[in-house]
Every structure is written in C-alpha cells, then in structure tokens.
Write an enzyme that holds these catalytic residues in place. Structure first.
Site, short mmCIF file in Angstrom:
data_model
loop_
_atom_site.label_atom_id
_atom_site.label_comp_id
_atom_site.label_asym_id
_atom_site.label_seq_id
_atom_site.Cartn_x
_atom_site.Cartn_y
_atom_site.Cartn_z
N ILE A 115 0.85 -1.20 0.00
CA ILE A 115 0.00 0.00 0.00
C ILE A 115 0.88 1.25 0.00
O ILE A 115 0.63 2.21 -0.75
CB ILE A 115 -0.98 -0.01 1.20
CG1 ILE A 115 -1.85 -1.27 1.14
CG2 ILE A 115 -1.86 1.24 1.19
CD1 ILE A 115 -2.72 -1.50 2.36
N HIS B 48 -11.97 4.26 9.48
CA HIS B 48 -11.23 3.09 8.99
C HIS B 48 -11.80 2.64 7.64
O HIS B 48 -12.26 1.50 7.49
CB HIS B 48 -11.28 1.96 10.02
CG HIS B 48 -10.17 0.96 9.87
ND1 HIS B 48 -9.57 0.34 10.93
CD2 HIS B 48 -9.54 0.46 8.77
CE1 HIS B 48 -8.64 -0.49 10.51
NE2 HIS B 48 -8.59 -0.44 9.19
N ILE B 49 -11.76 3.55 6.67
CA ILE B 49 -12.40 3.29 5.37
C ILE B 49 -11.46 2.67 4.34
O ILE B 49 -11.87 2.41 3.20
CB ILE B 49 -12.98 4.57 4.73
CG1 ILE B 49 -11.88 5.61 4.46
CG2 ILE B 49 -14.11 5.15 5.55
CD1 ILE B 49 -12.33 6.78 3.60
N GLY B 50 -10.18 2.45 4.72
CA GLY B 50 -9.17 2.01 3.75
C GLY B 50 -9.68 1.15 2.60
O GLY B 50 -9.61 1.55 1.44
N SER B 51 -10.24 -0.01 2.90
CA SER B 51 -10.64 -0.94 1.83
C SER B 51 -12.14 -0.91 1.56
O SER B 51 -12.65 -1.72 0.79
CB SER B 51 -10.23 -2.35 2.26
OG SER B 51 -10.83 -2.67 3.51
N THR C 221 2.76 1.36 8.35
CA THR C 221 3.32 0.10 8.86
C THR C 221 2.22 -0.82 9.40
O THR C 221 1.20 -0.32 9.89
CB THR C 221 4.26 0.35 10.05
OG1 THR C 221 3.53 1.11 11.02
CG2 THR C 221 5.49 1.10 9.66
N SER D 185 -2.41 3.21 9.03
CA SER D 185 -1.94 1.90 9.49
C SER D 185 -2.91 1.31 10.52
O SER D 185 -3.96 0.80 10.17
CB SER D 185 -0.52 2.01 10.04
OG SER D 185 -0.47 2.85 11.17
N ARG D 186 -2.56 1.45 11.77
CA ARG D 186 -3.43 1.04 12.87
C ARG D 186 -3.29 2.12 13.95
O ARG D 186 -2.22 2.73 14.10
CB ARG D 186 -3.00 -0.31 13.46
CG ARG D 186 -3.34 -1.50 12.58
CD ARG D 186 -4.86 -1.75 12.53
NE ARG D 186 -5.21 -2.96 11.80
CZ ARG D 186 -5.55 -2.99 10.52
NH1 ARG D 186 -5.57 -1.89 9.79
NH2 ARG D 186 -5.89 -4.14 9.95
N GLU E 144 -11.46 1.64 18.27
CA GLU E 144 -12.46 1.84 17.21
C GLU E 144 -13.72 1.06 17.54
O GLU E 144 -13.61 -0.05 18.07
CB GLU E 144 -11.89 1.36 15.86
CG GLU E 144 -10.70 2.20 15.43
CD GLU E 144 -10.03 1.70 14.13
OE1 GLU E 144 -10.57 0.76 13.50
OE2 GLU E 144 -8.99 2.25 13.77
N ASP F 224 -7.30 7.73 9.57
CA ASP F 224 -8.32 6.73 9.22
C ASP F 224 -8.46 5.68 10.31
O ASP F 224 -9.35 4.85 10.26
CB ASP F 224 -7.93 6.06 7.88
CG ASP F 224 -9.05 5.15 7.36
OD1 ASP F 224 -10.23 5.53 7.47
OD2 ASP F 224 -8.75 4.05 6.86
C1 DGY Z 1 -6.97 -4.19 6.38
O1 DGY Z 1 -7.26 -4.94 5.46
O2 DGY Z 1 -6.10 -4.47 7.20
C2 DGY Z 1 -7.74 -2.92 6.49
O3 DGY Z 1 -7.15 -2.03 7.37
C3 DGY Z 1 -9.15 -3.25 6.96
O4 DGY Z 1 -9.10 -3.70 8.27
#
Ligand code: DGY
Length: 330
Positions: free
Chosen positions: A156, A285-288, A208, A236-237, A266, A261
């Site tokens: 990513i 947390h909209i990444g995917s 990371t 990331s997280r 959460e 994000d």
């Molecule tokens: C992932 O795939 O790790 C995204 O952050 C969704 O949790």
C-alpha cells in the site's frame, strides 16, 4: 453433524451461502465476543471463524477447542495471537492482493482532504458562511511538488508513493525495515532514517503494520521532529500512534494538521479530543471499504476458510509453521 462456522462482523455474509450445505453457519454482528452468551456457546463448537477484527487471544482460543482456522477479512492481522494459534494448530489467514489500490486511494484522499481543508470548507459552504470571496483564513496548503515521507513501504505504501510521484510530482522519502529497490527505481523514492524522514517531509504518511516494534512509533519526540507546516497521515493502525502526544502536537501547533483513518479504540467516540480540532480530518477506517473491494475480500476470506476446513493449504496462510508442527498434510 455439520461442523460449525462463525461469521463475525462479516458484511457480505451471503458469500457463505454455498457452504451451508456442508457447514452450520452462524452469523454474529455487533456483539461483544467476550461476553455474548450465544457467541460463546457457538464458539465452543466452532471449526472455523471468518470475519473482521475479532480479538483471537488465549482466552478466546481456550473456549474454542475445535477451532481449525480463523479467516481474517482484512490484510492486517494484529487481532490474531499467532503464537497461541500455532501452538494449538489453528490456521490464520488474511486477504492481501485485492485491496491495496483501494486503500492507497483512500489514504491519498484524506491527505488531500487535510491539505486542502476539504471537509472544513464543505461545512463552510453548507452552513452559509460563503458570503464573499475567500480570504487567507480559508486558504489551505499545496500538495503537488512537496515531499511525501512514507513510513512502511509495503504494497500500500508503494501505491501511495506511485500516486504522489506520478500524480502530484512529489519527492518521495521512505523508511522501512528493508530497502525497497522497486520504489526507488520506479518512483525515485529515497530511503532514509525515520528521523530524517520526519524532519524533511511535508506529509508524513504512516503505513506500517502494527507489531511490537511499531506500537507507538509516533510519539512526542517524533511529532516534535516534524516540520510545523507538515501534515501527519495515519493509514496503518491506531496503536502505532501515541494519541496523547498527537493531541498535544496539534494543540501546541507542532504540526499543521492530521488525517486519521484509524484510532487506538475503534469505533472512536464523538467526545474524543482529536475530533475537536478542525485541522484533523477523520474517517472511520475506510481504507478498503468500497463495494467492489469488500466483496473481493469476502470471497477471498471464504476461499481461505473453505480450503483450511477441507484439509487444503489456504492461499493466504499467515502462520505456515502450523502445518509442520502438526503435520496436517495440507
Ligand atoms: C486491512 O485490510 O487491514 C484494512 O485495514 C481493513 O481492516
């Protein structure tokens, strides 16, 4: 008797329908997996679990003696205690390879939104404050031709570098456990120490995975090293960031702003101090999270689950040691 599969926070649960002939599928949404009696009862019989962000720790595993596989519906797997799982012969899988471009779009999107103050100025228009030509109170900052520092140059991170390099003529700096020669060649990315990256970047983008080494990688010292004009982006997280230090950095204007994000806890609650700043852009947390990509992830998670349950090696097995240990022959 059919073996049991638990689906936990698994949005496209219809992708499990074809398994219903063979397995007893039970669906759980919005429950507390530590206390929900129906979930705990089902867990004691579960052979497989598929879903998002279920904390699979010693306590849960102790209650799941029949468990063979946990199929994570995400790329990240920091919710899985892999050591405990491997010890007990439980496979873990994730869903890489289908969500990287989507996540890079989202993270580049919040970077742009933060730099150009898009959410704030959207509210400015919608609340009737646009009454005359803009003044410098409403001005934002440029993205193009700036320096983008990426911490964590995995798939990513590389796609974010690609967007920055080709789309916005940005200079790319990166810090990673190992050099990534491809991004150096393709996007002129320059490898540097974490401190140099923090001092030289206009945008610091954290990508990371969450590991013991990256937990709180961004703290007071790191925010102080950043330029006062720089924006911090977290894709990331949440636990990679000391949120108290970030709050102080924003409050004391150590940095220009942030785009987040992910959060330590959460879903984040509305009274969280980070949400009170107009120069902090937030997303849940909209990444995917697009229809197309979430469906692809769900299908892959089901394929991994099915493979593991039928004695085959799942495509995205993350603890292959489990196979040697128990000589399962998959
Ligand atoms: C992932 O795939 O790790 C995204 O952050 C969704 O949790």
């Amino acid at each position: 008797m059919k073996r049991k599969i638990l689906a936990y926070n698994f949005e496209f649960s219809e992708t499990l329908n074809r398994l219903r002939n063979t397995y007893d599928v039970e669906i759980f949404e919005g429950i507390n997996p530590k206390t929900d009696p129906t979930f705990l009862q089902a867990l004691s019989k579960a052979a497989g679990i598929v879903g998002l962000a279920l904390p699979v720790d010693k306590e849960l595993l102790d209650r799941a003696p029949k468990l063979k596989i946990v199929s994570n519906n995400s790329t990240g797997f920091n919710n899985l205690s892999l050591e405990e799982m491997t010890k007990r012969g439980v496979m873990g899988t994730n869903t890489p390879g289908v969500l990287e471009d989507t996540t890079a779009d989202a993270i580049f999107g919040i970077l742009l939104a933060s730099a150009r103050r898009i959410p704030e100025l959207d509210q400015f228009v919608k609340t009737g404050n646009w009454k005359q030509h803009l003044t410098r109170k409403e001005y934002a900052i440029d993205v193009h031709h700036k320096t983008l520092g990426i911490i964590g140059m995995g798939k990513i991170g590389s796609l974010i570098a690609k967007r920055g390099h080709f789309g916005f003529d940005m200079d790319i700096l990166y810090h990673n456990r190992t050099r990534n020669l491809q991004v150096e060649e393709k996007y002129n990315a320059v490898y540097c120490s974490l401190d140099s990256l923090l001092m030289e970047s206009d945008f610091v983008c954290l990508m990371t995975p969450l590991t013991p080494e990256t937990e709180n990688i961004m703290g007071e010292r790191e925010f102080k090293l950043m330029k006062k004009s720089a924006i911090f982006v977290n894709g990331s997280r949440g636990k990679t960031v000391d949120e108290k230090a970030l709050i102080e950095a924003i409050r004391d204007k150590e940095i220009y702003g942030a785009a987040l994000d992910v959060f330590q806890n959460e879903p984040v609650t509305a009274d969280h101090p980070l949400l009170q700043f107009s120069n902090v852009v937030t997303t849940p947390h909209i990444g995917s999270s697009t229809h197309e990509t979430e469906l692809k992830m769900a299908k892959l998670a089901v394929e991994n689950l099915e493979a593991g349950l039928s004695g085959k090696r799942p495509k995205n097995l993350i603890n292959p040691e489990v196979l040697n240990k128990f000589n399962k022959g998959v």
